[in-house]
Design an enzyme around this catalytic site. Structure first.
Site, PDB file in Angstrom:
ATOM      1  N   THR A  99      -3.712   5.624   3.354  1.00  0.00           N
ATOM      2  CA  THR A  99      -2.400   6.097   2.909  1.00  0.00           C
ATOM      3  C   THR A  99      -2.473   6.839   1.581  1.00  0.00           C
ATOM      4  O   THR A  99      -1.644   7.702   1.303  1.00  0.00           O
ATOM      5  CB  THR A  99      -1.426   4.907   2.796  1.00  0.00           C
ATOM      6  OG1 THR A  99      -1.581   4.070   3.927  1.00  0.00           O
ATOM      7  CG2 THR A  99       0.006   5.373   2.731  1.00  0.00           C
ATOM      8  N   LYS A 137       0.828  -1.215   0.000  1.00  0.00           N
ATOM      9  CA  LYS A 137       0.000   0.000   0.000  1.00  0.00           C
ATOM     10  C   LYS A 137       0.859   1.260   0.000  1.00  0.00           C
ATOM     11  O   LYS A 137       0.434   2.308  -0.498  1.00  0.00           O
ATOM     12  CB  LYS A 137      -0.979  -0.037   1.162  1.00  0.00           C
ATOM     13  CG  LYS A 137      -0.352  -0.103   2.558  1.00  0.00           C
ATOM     14  CD  LYS A 137      -0.079   1.251   3.162  1.00  0.00           C
ATOM     15  CE  LYS A 137       0.664   1.151   4.476  1.00  0.00           C
ATOM     16  NZ  LYS A 137       0.929   2.476   5.064  1.00  0.00           N
TER      17      LYS A 137
END
Length: 334
Positions: free
Chosen positions: A251, A194
């Protein structure tokens, strides 16, 4: 009372010390700080002004600059160091670790040289001395928000069912909720992947692209993450949970994301060298892109977003050209 020793006083390590100090169960919390001068400053000021300004450290949190002192009597050892430094830190810590102690990795990345996950690094370092009990913690958790006491939910994963149950009880706090999982592979890979996607998301913003591009990036990024994780043996549902989709959304969209910040600056035309020179904190995605891509190629898994991020970071490719190349790939089914 359980003693928890946290290795690494960056933003996340410091936040975990604060979170654990106000958990439902009383703990003795020690925080190891690599820099002796910063350790002294944190002891005096009860604040990590370098990595987590504004978040106060309770007087009960013991701050140490010496590994031996920090680890003395520790029953749980939490690693919150950059993945590139993890092996060296665990090796230095090992002489002071009791065989009964449990390890919890809170680092999100792969070891650059070996492509190993952090739980694998711990196992390699510790096993010659004793068989370690290992867990990992991951999920959508900006350090500052967790330290402020905002509601945070994460995943605690281990193949040792008894261990995760014990740690779930130990770590839980009024605003810190932990879900257990036995898919360590999926949780760790998701946490590493990620960060790379967040650099791509930031680049889209730096280029001035809108919500359409970001939504497409997150969705196709998740598909890419799931392809590799499942090919390596992870469960697809792990990637749709907190460690996967949850952390990916955070994120890629959150203003506190270091990896997204790197991408934004790249999209604006700044060089990677300039960006990194002005950052105090580690953006794990920068060091993870290359080993992740090598892992994908080794298993013949197509990861076009990761490939373009790696080209931006390490080959000097412009983000604009990278986006164009992704959009001009052959048409296919979803």
């Amino acid at each position: 009372m359980t003693k928890i020793a946290i290795l690494g006083a960056g933003g996340w390590g410091t936040a975990l010390a604060i979170v654990f100090s106000r958990g439902r169960k009383p703990h003795e919390v020690s925080l190891w700080v690599h820099n002796a001068e910063r350790a002294g400053s944190m002891q005096r000021e009860r604040e990590n002004k370098t990595y987590l300004p504004g978040a106060k450290l309770a007087e009960s949190i013991r701050i140490h600059g010496e590994l031996e002192v920090a680890l003395s009597g520790a029953q749980v050892i939490v690693g919150a160091v950059p993945s590139a430094d993890a092996r060296a830190v665990y090796a230095s810590a090992l002489p002071f670790v009791a065989p009964s102690a449990s390890f919890v990795s809170a680092s999100k990345g792969l070891e650059p040289a070996t492509h190993l996950r952090m739980s694998e690094v711990i196992a390699q370092v510790v096993t010659p001395k004793f068989a370690p009990r290992i867990a990992v913690i991951s999920g959508p958790s900006f350090a500052l928000e967790a330290a402020w006491g905002e509601p945070t939910a994460v995943v605690l994963a281990s193949r040792d069912a008894a261990l995760v149950t014990e740690l779930q009880e130990e770590f839980a706090g009024p605003n810190f909720r932990l879900y257990t999982n036995d898919d360590v592979l999926g949780v760790e890979l998701a946490g590493a992947m990620k960060n790379v996607m967040a650099i791509a998301a930031g680049a889209c913003q730096g280029l001035g692209l809108g919500s359409n591009a970001l939504a497409a990036l997150i969705t196709r990024g998740l598909a890419e993450m799931t392809r590799l994780a499942v090919a390596l043996g992870a469960r697809p549902e792990t990637l749709s949970g907190l460690a996967g989709l949850g952390d990916l959304v955070l994120t890629c969209t959150g203003a506190l994301s270091r990896n997204r910040f790197v991408g934004i600056e790249l999209g604006k035309g700044c060089s990677l060298g300039e960006i990194m020179a002005n950052m105090r904190m580690v953006a794990e995605g920068v060091g993870t892109a290359a080993p992740l891509l090598a892992l994908a190629r080794e298993h013949r898994i197509e990861m076009p977003i990761t490939e373009q991020v790696d080209a931006i970071l390490h080959e000097g490719k412009s983000p604009k050209d990278a986006i164009r190349d992704i959009m001009e790939r052959p048409l296919k089914r979803e």
